[in-house]
Motif scaffolding. Structure first.
Motif, PDB file in Angstrom:
ATOM      1  N   UNK A  87       0.972-108.274 -12.238  1.00 35.58           N
ATOM      2  CA  UNK A  87       0.691-109.283 -13.250  1.00 35.58           C
ATOM      3  C   UNK A  87       1.664-110.431 -13.087  1.00 35.58           C
ATOM      4  N   UNK A  88       1.115-111.612 -12.861  1.00 36.64           N
ATOM      5  CA  UNK A  88       1.942-112.802 -12.691  1.00 36.64           C
ATOM      6  C   UNK A  88       1.828-113.674 -13.928  1.00 36.64           C
ATOM      7  N   UNK A  89       2.953-114.143 -14.451  1.00 34.25           N
ATOM      8  CA  UNK A  89       2.930-115.031 -15.601  1.00 34.25           C
ATOM      9  C   UNK A  89       2.476-116.418 -15.179  1.00 34.25           C
ATOM     10  N   UNK A  90       2.240-117.281 -16.167  1.00 40.11           N
ATOM     11  CA  UNK A  90       1.818-118.651 -15.849  1.00 40.11           C
ATOM     12  C   UNK A  90       2.878-119.392 -15.049  1.00 40.11           C
ATOM     13  N   UNK A  91       4.133-118.979 -15.179  1.00 35.92           N
ATOM     14  CA  UNK A  91       5.207-119.655 -14.450  1.00 35.92           C
ATOM     15  C   UNK A  91       5.196-119.306 -12.964  1.00 35.92           C
ATOM     16  N   UNK A  92       4.532-118.215 -12.627  1.00 32.10           N
ATOM     17  CA  UNK A  92       4.453-117.789 -11.234  1.00 32.10           C
ATOM     18  C   UNK A  92       3.135-118.289 -10.650  1.00 32.10           C
ATOM     19  N   UNK A  93       3.195-118.919  -9.512  1.00 33.64           N
ATOM     20  CA  UNK A  93       2.010-119.534  -8.925  1.00 33.64           C
ATOM     21  C   UNK A  93       1.202-118.492  -8.165  1.00 33.64           C
ATOM     22  N   UNK A  94      -0.008-118.229  -8.675  1.00 28.51           N
ATOM     23  CA  UNK A  94      -0.907-117.304  -7.980  1.00 28.51           C
ATOM     24  C   UNK A  94      -1.956-118.052  -7.176  1.00 28.51           C
ATOM     25  N   UNK A  95      -1.934-119.377  -7.247  1.00 33.71           N
ATOM     26  CA  UNK A  95      -2.971-120.173  -6.614  1.00 33.71           C
ATOM     27  C   UNK A  95      -3.052-120.001  -5.108  1.00 33.71           C
ATOM     28  N   UNK A  96      -1.907-119.812  -4.440  1.00 40.09           N
ATOM     29  CA  UNK A  96      -1.937-119.714  -2.989  1.00 40.09           C
ATOM     30  C   UNK A  96      -1.981-118.272  -2.499  1.00 40.09           C
ATOM     31  N   UNK A  97      -2.137-117.312  -3.427  1.00 42.28           N
ATOM     32  CA  UNK A  97      -2.236-115.903  -3.029  1.00 42.28           C
ATOM     33  C   UNK A  97      -3.721-115.583  -2.875  1.00 42.28           C
ATOM     34  N   UNK A  98      -4.277-115.977  -1.749  1.00 42.29           N
ATOM     35  CA  UNK A  98      -5.716-115.878  -1.551  1.00 42.29           C
ATOM     36  C   UNK A  98      -6.133-114.432  -1.290  1.00 42.29           C
ATOM     37  N   UNK A  99      -7.377-114.150  -1.661  1.00 48.84           N
ATOM     38  CA  UNK A  99      -7.949-112.843  -1.359  1.00 48.84           C
ATOM     39  C   UNK A  99      -7.953-112.660   0.155  1.00 48.84           C
ATOM     40  N   UNK A 100      -7.521-111.490   0.603  1.00 45.15           N
ATOM     41  CA  UNK A 100      -7.433-111.190   2.025  1.00 45.15           C
ATOM     42  C   UNK A 100      -6.046-111.381   2.606  1.00 45.15           C
ATOM     43  N   UNK A 101      -5.166-112.044   1.838  1.00 42.10           N
ATOM     44  CA  UNK A 101      -3.812-112.283   2.330  1.00 42.10           C
ATOM     45  C   UNK A 101      -2.942-111.048   2.125  1.00 42.10           C
ATOM     46  N   UNK A 102      -2.098-110.739   3.099  1.00 43.81           N
ATOM     47  CA  UNK A 102      -1.137-109.646   2.979  1.00 43.81           C
ATOM     48  C   UNK A 102       0.177-110.203   2.453  1.00 43.81           C
ATOM     49  N   UNK A 103       0.687-109.577   1.401  1.00 43.88           N
ATOM     50  CA  UNK A 103       1.919-110.060   0.772  1.00 43.88           C
ATOM     51  C   UNK A 103       2.920-108.918   0.665  1.00 43.88           C
ATOM     52  N   UNK A 104       4.181-109.300   0.528  1.00 38.54           N
ATOM     53  CA  UNK A 104       5.224-108.333   0.214  1.00 38.54           C
ATOM     54  C   UNK A 104       5.522-108.378  -1.272  1.00 38.54           C
ATOM     55  N   UNK A 105       5.668-107.231  -1.881  1.00 46.63           N
ATOM     56  CA  UNK A 105       6.017-107.182  -3.302  1.00 46.63           C
ATOM     57  C   UNK A 105       7.259-106.316  -3.485  1.00 46.63           C
ATOM     58  N   UNK A 106       7.984-106.593  -4.560  1.00 46.83           N
ATOM     59  CA  UNK A 106       9.212-105.865  -4.843  1.00 46.83           C
ATOM     60  C   UNK A 106       9.370-105.696  -6.344  1.00 46.83           C
TER      61      UNK A 106
END
Length: 359
Positions: free
Chosen positions: A325-344
């Motif tokens: 869950x990302x707050x409004x302060x965190x930009x989710x716009x460039x986290x496109x479907x299909x992209x591999x990301x690292x989370x912590x």
């Protein structure tokens, strides 16, 4: 005037089926206490036993230190608000509120005075002349509360009274109920399957599952420090990663999972080789950027914009589903479907519970 309510090893059986198992609770006078659990867990059965409509098969219920054995519902210092409210449609609002007083032989003048006080308490000062059919859903809730309070109970019992309302009205009535309880100062015992209601309104919450009370505490402790796997998965959203404990210290444990080696707060019964699950809330995760080190690699499969936040749905190793869950302060716009990301995440925001703690 309020009263303590004590349940001492209360069990309730219907034939061979046990609806409530060894329930022990101490509810303090003047407390807003919620019993939270899924449908069929036994919470309404427990409430009916407190009200006197059911007798425990075992154990004892005390109200104000007095045993309720052999005392019927009409003789107990309680009032019960049913899920369907059970208002009298052919009576006016004032007649509904004053009904219990009229049955008890209270004079007309005293009834009118009490009804006027209660209409003001529930913010309906000019509505006494109306029929029930003329009221909104929220107004009907307030009339039911006023009618219950008219007989001056020491304990008010509420069986999912907001379940039929739409979301916005339910949220508004949460605040109304809490404010009324604080003004009158009596003990409220509130039954709900809605976590938001329980966490928002209550001084303390008992989480119930299959007839068993699994945890009791204030909302923050139940949410942040679940003691069982059921509480961790039922109260709020959670990501559970199964695995095997590889090491522990006084505070933390390390567990091998399908998505990698993860660290969280340890619970009792953990040691190397123990099967366990680490629970991490969606809001505890953050997407790695800059110098941060990823603890989990996962692929974004979907996004859900919720206004004040965005949910990201990911798949980790072994197709493990993960929600963050990302707050409004965190930009989710460039986290496109299909992209591999690292989370912590931070270890203090995760809890590890042994597999055998599962109900």
């Amino acid at each position: 005037m309020s009263a303590d309510v004590d349940l001492d090893n209360v069990s309730i059986r219907f034939g061979e089926f046990t609806a409530v198992k060894n329930a022990t609770l101490k509810i303090k006078g003047g407390e807003f206490f919620s019993i939270l659990g899924p449908s069929g867990c036994g919470k309404t059965t427990l409430l009916r036993a407190v009200s006197g409509f059911l007798d425990p098969s075992e154990g004892e219920i005390r109200i104000g230190a007095k045993s309720m054995v052999g005392i019927g519902p009409n003789k107990r210092p309680t009032a019960l608000i049913f899920q369907n409210l059970a208002l009298f449609p052919l009576m006016t609002v004032a007649e509904n509120i004053g009904y219990g007083l009229r049955v008890r032989g209270v004079s007309r003048a005293d009834r009118d005075r009490k009804v006027a006080e209660l209409l003001k308490l529930v913010a309906l000062p000019d509505q006494g002349h109306k029929r029930i059919s003329e009221l909104s859903g929220g107004q009907k809730q307030r009339v039911a509360i006023a009618r219950a309070l008219a007989v001056e109970p020491q304990v008010l019992l509420l069986d999912e009274p907001l379940s039929a309302l739409d979301l916005r009205l339910r949220q508004h009535m949460r605040n109304e109920l809490r404010a009324i309880q604080q003004r009158v100062g009596i003990t409220f015992i509130y039954i709900t399957h809605d976590q938001g209601e329980a966490l928002t309104m209550s001084d303390r919450v008992a989480v119930m599952n299959t007839g068993v009370i699994e945890q009791v505490g204030d909302g923050r402790s139940v949410y942040d420090d679940p003691r069982t796997r059921f509480v961790a998965s039922f109260v709020g959203e959670n990501n559970g990663f199964d695995g095997t404990v590889v090491s522990t210290d006084a505070v933390h444990a390390v567990i091998d999972t399908s998505v990698g080696r993860l660290t969280g707060r340890r619970s009792e019964g953990l040691g190397p080789g123990v099967k366990a699950t680490i629970f991490i809330r969606p809001e505890a995760f953050r997407i790695v950027n800059g110098a941060d080190k990823a603890q989990i690699e996962a692929t974004v499969t979907a996004q859900a914009f919720e206004g004040n936040a965005t949910q990201l749905f990911l798949k980790g190793t072994g197709d493990k589903a993960i929600t963050i869950l990302l707050s409004r302060r965190e930009d989710a716009g460039d986290v496109a479907v299909g992209r591999t990301v690292g989370i912590t995440y931070t270890a203090k925001d995760a809890v590890i519970l042994p597999a055998e703690a599962a109900p």
